[in-house]
Scaffold this active site. Structure first.
Site: not given
Length: 231
Positions: A117, A186
């Site tokens: 991604h 993240y």
């Protein structure tokens, strides 16, 4: 082939940046200016002009410019352990000077693959870490001027090791869970923009040629339909 690490285990000192408010504002302006032009080398020189203090932490770099593995100092006693997973002043000497604006957490079963991604107009720098379990973390360099353009950097992130990985802007990111109950965290330097999503399929030749020996050994990979439909 995977981009290989060429420097591991360097010790970097903290940098004190908060002498006063005016100083901090001026520092932030200079940091933002240097970051805009992706001047990591100048950032490191600039940072080293200021006070070294407090803590040390381990970091490792790779052939792929900008990617950094970070291993924090662990404080452990009979209660358990403590460590700092992020500190702006400690990361500054490495050129990590983003204002992270969004934190994400995913939970995955064993053999789940998420990726690759990226965002097109709103690229994100990421600081990723496995809070529980273990993953094979993968970063594909999409920067056309980079010497590692189209190369994948692979790092095992292990909650027992407490290591994290800094991935600068300009990468497609993905990971494979290596056990059950993987908690993956993240930090992102920009917000998620649904209309700006980009992705590359794990079946893409550029991906498959580099990671098949790692991924294909997994008996049955679990991938979302959305990721299966990526180009």
């Amino acid at each position: 082939m995977f981009a290989k690490r060429f420097c591991k285990g360097k010790k970097t000192a903290s940098v004190s940046t908060c002498k006063n408010n005016t100083f901090h504002k001026n520092l932030a302006f200079i940091i933002t200016f240097l970051d805009y032009f992706e001047s990591n080398y100048l950032l490191q020189i600039f940072s080293k002009l200021y006070n070294y203090s407090i803590m040390f932490f381990e970091h490792g770099t790779f052939e792929t410019p900008g990617i950094i593995e970070i291993l924090p100092k662990i404080f452990e006693d009979e209660r358990g352990f403590f460590f700092e997973s992020f500190s702006e002043k400690d990361f500054l000497p490495l050129g990590i000077c983003h204002s992270f604006v969004q934190d994400n957490v995913s939970i995955s079963k064993n053999s789940v693959f998420r990726g690759f991604h990226f965002q097109k107009k709103h690229p994100q720098a990421k600081l990723v870490q496995c809070l529980s379990g273990m993953v094979l973390d993968l970063a594909l360099d999409l920067r056309e001027t980079s010497p590692s353009f189209k190369k994948i950097t692979a790092v095992v992130l292990d909650s027992k090791k407490h290591n994290s990985l800094y991935i600068p802007k300009g990468f497609a990111h993905g990971f494979l869970s290596l056990c059950d109950n993987v908690f993956f965290s993240y930090k992102c330097s920009d917000y998620y923009h649904k209309d700006d999503e980009g992705g590359i399929s794990i079946e893409s030749p550029i991906i498959k040629s580099q990671i098949c020996n790692k991924i294909c050994s997994t008996k049955e990979i679990i991938i979302s339909q959305k990721d299966k439909n990526l180009p």
